[in-house]
Design an enzyme around this catalytic site. Structure first.
Site, mmCIF file in Angstrom:
data_model
loop_
_atom_site.group_PDB
_atom_site.id
_atom_site.type_symbol
_atom_site.label_atom_id
_atom_site.label_comp_id
_atom_site.label_asym_id
_atom_site.label_seq_id
_atom_site.Cartn_x
_atom_site.Cartn_y
_atom_site.Cartn_z
ATOM 1 N N TYR A 178 19.064 -60.693 25.008
ATOM 2 C CA TYR A 178 19.761 -60.555 26.295
ATOM 3 C C TYR A 178 21.239 -60.922 26.171
ATOM 4 O O TYR A 178 21.801 -61.604 27.032
ATOM 5 C CB TYR A 178 19.071 -61.410 27.365
ATOM 6 C CG TYR A 178 17.826 -60.748 27.906
ATOM 7 C CD1 TYR A 178 17.897 -59.854 28.969
ATOM 8 C CD2 TYR A 178 16.585 -60.996 27.343
ATOM 9 C CE1 TYR A 178 16.763 -59.228 29.460
ATOM 10 C CE2 TYR A 178 15.443 -60.374 27.812
ATOM 11 C CZ TYR A 178 15.534 -59.488 28.875
ATOM 12 O OH TYR A 178 14.399 -58.860 29.343
ATOM 13 N N TYR A 196 8.523 -59.420 36.619
ATOM 14 C CA TYR A 196 8.894 -59.495 35.209
ATOM 15 C C TYR A 196 7.741 -60.175 34.473
ATOM 16 O O TYR A 196 7.388 -61.320 34.768
ATOM 17 C CB TYR A 196 10.184 -60.297 34.981
ATOM 18 C CG TYR A 196 10.485 -60.451 33.510
ATOM 19 C CD1 TYR A 196 11.060 -59.415 32.786
ATOM 20 C CD2 TYR A 196 10.135 -61.620 32.826
ATOM 21 C CE1 TYR A 196 11.298 -59.531 31.425
ATOM 22 C CE2 TYR A 196 10.371 -61.753 31.479
ATOM 23 C CZ TYR A 196 10.951 -60.710 30.776
ATOM 24 O OH TYR A 196 11.177 -60.828 29.421
ATOM 25 N N ASP A 208 -0.119 -64.515 36.227
ATOM 26 C CA ASP A 208 0.843 -64.794 35.168
ATOM 27 C C ASP A 208 1.511 -66.145 35.444
ATOM 28 O O ASP A 208 2.457 -66.239 36.213
ATOM 29 C CB ASP A 208 1.885 -63.662 35.130
ATOM 30 C CG ASP A 208 2.949 -63.874 34.070
ATOM 31 O OD1 ASP A 208 3.009 -64.971 33.496
ATOM 32 O OD2 ASP A 208 3.740 -62.940 33.830
ATOM 33 N N LYS A 223 5.540 -70.321 27.371
ATOM 34 C CA LYS A 223 6.687 -71.168 27.707
ATOM 35 C C LYS A 223 6.382 -72.662 27.570
ATOM 36 O O LYS A 223 6.390 -73.188 26.482
ATOM 37 C CB LYS A 223 7.221 -70.813 29.095
ATOM 38 C CG LYS A 223 7.970 -69.483 29.111
ATOM 39 C CD LYS A 223 8.801 -69.296 30.335
ATOM 40 C CE LYS A 223 9.525 -67.951 30.319
ATOM 41 N NZ LYS A 223 10.564 -67.854 29.283
#
Length: 420
Positions: free
Chosen positions: A15, A141, A233, A262
């Site tokens: 990114y 996302y 999610d 994460k």
């Protein structure tokens, strides 16, 4: 060449537009701080892309991983197992909704989502049902692999691959105002829908968009009645971010499948986990080998990552950590009152330890709003890492941050807003 110059010569960052990138070499981390090659220290107020739960270089996690490294560093997980993987699954499943009974390991969040999607589609296939449509939220996302991109909202990020993504039915996030219309629409196509995938309560990369647990619970209840499988999610929202251990703890309904990554290992090592109900798992149990879930990775259930996750969860459930989570949430709530009065701020929102707000701008709210880059650099000058999503700013600090350190971050936020 210095480290930054050497990096630019060989590395391609995520990114990041490499032509204009200013790469900062980080030499070490300690608690909430990161230290660069010039001796500058920064408060990591975004938990290094939302992964670092307990702070950098945590001695407990490091000790456990070091010990494991001298015992077993890796073993194929097809046909073999090991103590850290069994223990991690046991410990995690105890914390999840009671219908979550099996854990499937992978190595990142996008892949945890891919596994979940394949489980749902093959669940129908194994029972000779043709259900291939997927329901997802607008602005979603779920990752950057092709399946995860397909169930994510269409944007500039996915545009180059648009014709290669599979069709998805997108709906608005549920609210008290639109729930009935959502139900009516879903009912017309329910026979074709393999699953509904959603980020519970907070849509992170979309700009920290937040919605209410009672509205999601109501939509989940309806999906259950329509026999639509649900993928929750929790890659971002899991492990305390919403103020409770999981977003699931705010809900009155249970998903069929859950995805984690994460904060799973406390930010120490890469890992993904997809958990599911026995109903899902049993649809793959057969004498027919073709009903197997054919998915796997070389580093599936890597022992080092498993131990890092075990150590992180040991820290997470400690009373002092839960108190820190409550402290962050409470201090955010107080700061919300200050932010809401600032003339350059709008749409302040908070869920647990996640605080977000938008900067009033003459450009539209977007990841590509130019103000984000300017704000990012200004906060770096003040020793704070904040990575705005365009004109959307947010705080997702590690749980080790003190009240004084949070106050310092708040002080600098107001300072930047006042003089920007």
């Amino acid at each position: 060449m210095n480290l930054s110059e050497r990096d630019k010569a060989v590395n391609w960052h995520p990114y990041t537009q490499m032509k204009t990138a200013d790469i900062i070499p980080i030499m070490r981390g300690e608690g909430v701080y990161l230290f660069d090659d010039q001796g500058n220290k920064y408060i990591d107020a975004v938990s290094s892309w939302w992964v670092t739960l307990h702070g950098h270089a945590h001695h407990h996690i490091a000790k456990r991983v070091s010990e494991q490294l001298n015992t077993l560093e890796q073993v194929i997980f097809a046909g073999f197992t090991h103590e850290p993987a069994v223990q991690l699954s046991e410990n995690l499943l105890k914390l999840l909704p009671e219908n979550q009974r099996k854990a499937f390991y992978s190595d990142n969040g996008s892949t945890a989502v891919e596994v979940a999607l394949k489980m749902c589609i093959q669940y129908a296939y194994n029972q000779n049902h043709q259900k291939t449509k997927i329901l997802a939220l607008k602005n979603a996302y779920h990752g950057d692999t092709f399946g995860a991109m397909s169930v994510s909202g269409r944007s500039a990020w996915t545009q180059p691959f648009g014709e290669m993504l599979f069709e998805v039915v997108f709906i608005d996030a549920p609210t008290a105002q639109n729930l009935e219309s959502l139900k009516k629409y879903i009912q017309t196509i329910s026979d074709e829908i393999a699953c509904f995938i959603y980020e519970p309560l907070v849509q992170g990369a979309a700009g920290m968009l937040m919605y209410q647990p009672e509205d999601l619970s109501e939509l989940m209840k309806f999906c259950r009645e329509q026999k639509i499988l649900m993928i929750q999610d929790e890659i971002f929202t899991g492990f305390g971010r919403t103020g409770k251990l999981f977003a699931a703890d705010h809900l009155s309904e249970q998903p069929d499948i859950m995805c984690f990554s994460k904060g799973l290992t406390g930010g120490t090592m890469p890992m993904g986990i997809t958990t599911c109900s026995l109903e899902i798992f049993n649809a793959f149990l057969s004498d027919d080998q073709y009903k197997t879930l054919f998915h796997g990775h070389s580093f599936t259930a890597n022992p080092l990552s498993c131990v890092a996750a075990l150590a992180s969860m040991e820290l997470l459930v400690k009373e002092e950590t839960l108190e820190r989570i409550d402290l962050i949430a409470e201090k955010h709530s107080e700061f919300v009152k200050i932010l809401e009065k600032h003339p350059k701020v709008e749409k302040v929102r908070q869920t647990g330890t996640i605080l977000a707000w938008e900067i009033v701008s003459n450009q539209q709210t977007s990841y590509f709003n130019d103000i984000g880059k300017l704000l990012y650099k200004e906060f770096l000058k003040r020793g704070i890492i904040l990575r705005p999503l365009g004109n959307v700013m947010y705080l997702v600090p590690p749980y080790c941050i003190t009240g004084e350190e949070l106050d310092s971050v708040y002080h600098h936020i107001i300072g930047v807003l006042d003089h920007f």
